[in-house]
Scaffold this active site. Sequence first.
Site, short mmCIF file in Angstrom:
data_model
loop_
_atom_site.label_atom_id
_atom_site.label_comp_id
_atom_site.label_asym_id
_atom_site.label_seq_id
_atom_site.Cartn_x
_atom_site.Cartn_y
_atom_site.Cartn_z
N LYS A 104 -7.09 33.92 56.82
CA LYS A 104 -7.77 33.01 55.78
C LYS A 104 -8.50 34.02 54.35
CE LYS A 104 -9.09 29.75 59.37
NZ LYS A 104 -10.11 29.32 60.18
N ALA A 136 -12.60 32.51 67.50
CA ALA A 136 -11.85 33.25 68.26
C ALA A 136 -12.42 33.37 69.54
CB ALA A 136 -11.36 34.59 67.79
N LYS A 187 -13.77 27.86 52.51
CA LYS A 187 -15.24 27.51 53.31
C LYS A 187 -15.84 28.82 53.43
CE LYS A 187 -13.22 29.19 57.02
NZ LYS A 187 -13.58 29.95 57.92
N SER A 250 -19.78 33.21 63.37
CA SER A 250 -19.24 33.45 62.07
C SER A 250 -19.84 34.64 61.46
CB SER A 250 -19.71 32.26 61.32
OG SER A 250 -19.28 32.40 59.86
N ARG A 251 -18.88 35.66 61.21
CA ARG A 251 -19.37 36.85 60.47
C ARG A 251 -19.54 36.73 59.23
NH1 ARG A 251 -13.46 39.27 60.87
NH2 ARG A 251 -13.37 38.29 63.04
#
Length: 327
Positions: A104, A136, A187, A250-251
């Site tokens: 992405k 993931a 996003k 979320s990183r």
Amino acid sequence: MKNVCIIGSGSWGCALAIHAAKIGHNVKLWSFAQDEADLINNEKKCKFLPMAVMPDNIYCTTDIKEAVEGSDLILHVTPSKFFRDTLKQYKEYITNQPVIICSKGFELATLSTLSDVAKEEIPNVKLGAFSGPSHAEEVSLGIPTAIVIASKDYDVQYLVQDTFMNETMRVYTSTDIQGVELGGALKNIIAFCAGVTAELNLGDNTFAALISRGLTEVARLGVAMGGEHNTFYGLSGLGDLIVTCMSEHSRNRKAGRCIGRGLSLEETKQEVGMTIESVDNIEVAHELAKKYNIEMPIVETVYDVLYNNLKPKEAVLKLMTREKKSE
């Protein structure tokens, strides 16, 4: 059962490998690092997914030719900044199998989507984009997930749908590869901003405003670049936006929190420890907004935070005191 090749042994590559292997497919996973391959093959572990176990029908290799040859489909899951160089390493080994883009992001140097890069490098190969709200960590543990496979070729859509769909992963199809890609890439920027707002303790009202107005900006640019409006309100747009903005997995959100508490960009990269797609994506979106003459105040403001020394609290004030608008 299919022979699935996955290029990239990071968290998402390993999660997809685990999912495919549990269904019964034979999986060859390519890694650029021998220590990661050894960990997967010998200890059945992925260093990015400590709770997950790699099934026996996953084999990891650092030989990209070995990974690609004999496969029925290729999933490309490297960070976007390595996309072209990695594709060049294996394109000569592709026969008739499609390449499915699971990364992405954009190519920073050219402002290109990854499917556009692939069309340059492998013009005669069938392409797809696989995207949606799919951390993931949760996919690797079999938590129910819905995702989209987009391709102009219906046989590619159905191949991926049939290969990956089961009781824990529902796969929808789309022809809008551009929209699905752009939703997944853009996003990340809004998720980064969500991390900043969380660190500043700005509350649910601010969070809701960010998501809704952020989605407006994502869709505005995405449509200008050829995506379909409705795609940005589906799984690969709104769905992915919600999960990435809300989750501590979320990183990109984590990176925003680091900036919100005053860390530098370099300190943030060190603390997150994995690729932060949103940082490069903010640069790209800033340039694309100018190229397509699209108004993107959130993107412009977070760009100033990262690169023009605007303080996060001042950024909020700047956004809230913009000229009056209609929705």
